[in-house]
Design a protein around this motif. Structure first.
Motif, PDB file in Angstrom:
ATOM      1  N   THR A 183      40.497  49.126  31.574  1.00  0.00           N
ATOM      2  CA  THR A 183      39.138  48.995  32.082  1.00  0.00           C
ATOM      3  C   THR A 183      38.391  47.995  31.208  1.00  0.00           C
ATOM      4  OG1 THR A 183      39.079  51.283  32.863  1.00  0.00           O
ATOM      5  CG2 THR A 183      36.963  50.168  32.562  1.00  0.00           C
ATOM      6  N   LYS A 208      40.103  41.722  41.305  1.00  0.00           N
ATOM      7  CA  LYS A 208      39.891  41.802  42.760  1.00  0.00           C
ATOM      8  C   LYS A 208      40.879  42.742  43.431  1.00  0.00           C
ATOM      9  CE  LYS A 208      37.693  37.333  43.709  1.00  0.00           C
ATOM     10  NZ  LYS A 208      37.878  35.993  44.347  1.00  0.00           N
ATOM     11  N   GLU A 209      42.117  42.713  42.996  1.00  0.00           N
ATOM     12  CA  GLU A 209      43.131  43.560  43.634  1.00  0.00           C
ATOM     13  C   GLU A 209      43.094  44.991  43.113  1.00  0.00           C
ATOM     14  OE1 GLU A 209      46.750  41.503  42.675  1.00  0.00           O
ATOM     15  OE2 GLU A 209      47.034  42.574  40.785  1.00  0.00           O
ATOM     16  N   GLY A 210      42.293  45.242  42.075  1.00  0.00           N
ATOM     17  CA  GLY A 210      42.146  46.595  41.561  1.00  0.00           C
ATOM     18  C   GLY A 210      43.130  46.970  40.472  1.00  0.00           C
ATOM     19  N   LYS A 213      40.315  47.467  36.242  1.00  0.00           N
ATOM     20  CA  LYS A 213      38.959  47.850  36.626  1.00  0.00           C
ATOM     21  C   LYS A 213      37.968  47.117  35.732  1.00  0.00           C
ATOM     22  CE  LYS A 213      35.625  50.346  38.479  1.00  0.00           C
ATOM     23  NZ  LYS A 213      35.182  50.144  39.877  1.00  0.00           N
TER      24      LYS A 213
END
Length: 320
Positions: A183, A208-210, A213
């Protein structure tokens, strides 16, 4: 005590360059380094790749050959170590400078092991020793570090990284690829604009793709044993957490500069006073070299644009 024409404090690339130039011009010199050769580079992340190409990291015209156009930490350590050893530079390692005093026109340098006298001092200590603290509860916890080394350590762990500069983004990508749950906590609205141009698209796409985070416009507020609190634009968020990397930059040792009598600008940049033509500070015979010249603006000076300091300083010393 032996009198040196110049005592160089700091055995990184610019300190080494100053030593080479002093030796070439026939001056007696001594380099004092608190750790190993190029201590700051040694403490960089193990996989770090420079923004500069190898020829821009060269000193004294000595070729730097690397496997890629932009060399990595281990190649730089090899390059600077070989320069020191092959040129038989006079350098004392693992000897920390504790005090510098000027009397008349001579400087006495007291270290953890001995004392030395120099007609001139070159301060080339860099800025990597003191991290910019985030000043939140729990920052002194063993799970928090201001330095990043090897991504393997964080494998299969919940890792929060504070920052949006090259060091933070490199760590995020490397740790994610070694299996960390990463994160990013970013104070501003986006990934830093100074992030290496070949790395920035990578981190943006991972966010963007996760896969990673990211909390933008956010700050960490408290660190606990198994959790952290984040202040976001939408309110407080509490996350499970194993480790925190607070990679928010570093600063020169301003207390040491002040004790030397070096004047700093009154604004938050804390720029030291020096003559750009000679690199001499407001103290006669005391010169500044390398990134320390930038005060808090540590991003403005690099090896490639401060290599010129060595010949400028030695020329000024010879012309005294």
């Amino acid at each position: 005590m032996e009198l040196f024409d110049v005592v160089i404090i700091g055995g990184g690339p610019i300190g080494i360059a100053c030593g080479l130039e002093a030796k070439k011009q026939g001056l007696s010199y001594l380099i004092l380094e608190k750790g190993p050769i190029a201590n700051s580079l040694f403490n960089y992340p193990v996989n770090m790749q420079f923004f500069s190409s190898s020829e821009k990291l060269e000193i004294d015209g000595i070729p730097f050959i690397s496997n890629e156009a932009k060399p990595r930490r281990n190649e730089a350590l090899e390059y600077y170590r070989r320069i020191v050893t092959s040129n038989e530079l006079k350098i004392n390692l693992f000897e920390r400078v504790e005090k510098v005093e000027k009397q008349d026109d001579k400087f006495t340098v007291k270290t953890s092991k001995s004392s030395y006298v120099g007609s001139n001092i070159i301060l080339a200590t860099g800025f990597y020793d003191l991290p910019n603290k985030i000043n939140v509860p729990g920052e002194d916890s063993p799970k928090v570090s201001h330095y990043y080394n090897d991504p393997h350590f964080y494998a299969s762990q919940k890792l929060a990284i504070v920052g949006a500069s090259n060091s933070a983004i490199d760590a995020a990508l490397e740790c994610y690829r070694k299996g960390s749950e990463v994160t990013l906590i970013i104070r501003g609205p986006e990934v830093g604009q100074r992030v290496k141009y070949w790395v920035r698209p990578d981190i943006i796409n991972r966010i963007k793709e996760g896969s990673i985070k990211a909390y933008y416009n956010s700050t960490i507020k408290e660190i606990r044993e198994t959790e952290i609190d984040i202040k976001t634009s939408e309110g407080k968020v509490t996350l499970e957490n194993d480790f925190v990397l607070a990679l928010t930059g570093y600063m020169p040792n301003f207390d040491f500069l002040k004790k030397l009598g070096i004047e700093l600008s009154k604004d938050n940049k804390l720029l030291p006073t020096y003559n750009p033509d000679t690199m001499e500070s407001n103290i006669k015979g005391l010169y500044l070299a390398g990134v320390i010249c930038g005060g808090m603006e540590t991003h403005k000076w690099f090896i490639e644009n401060s290599r010129i300091h060595a010949p400028l300083i030695i020329k000024a010393i010879l012309e005294q």
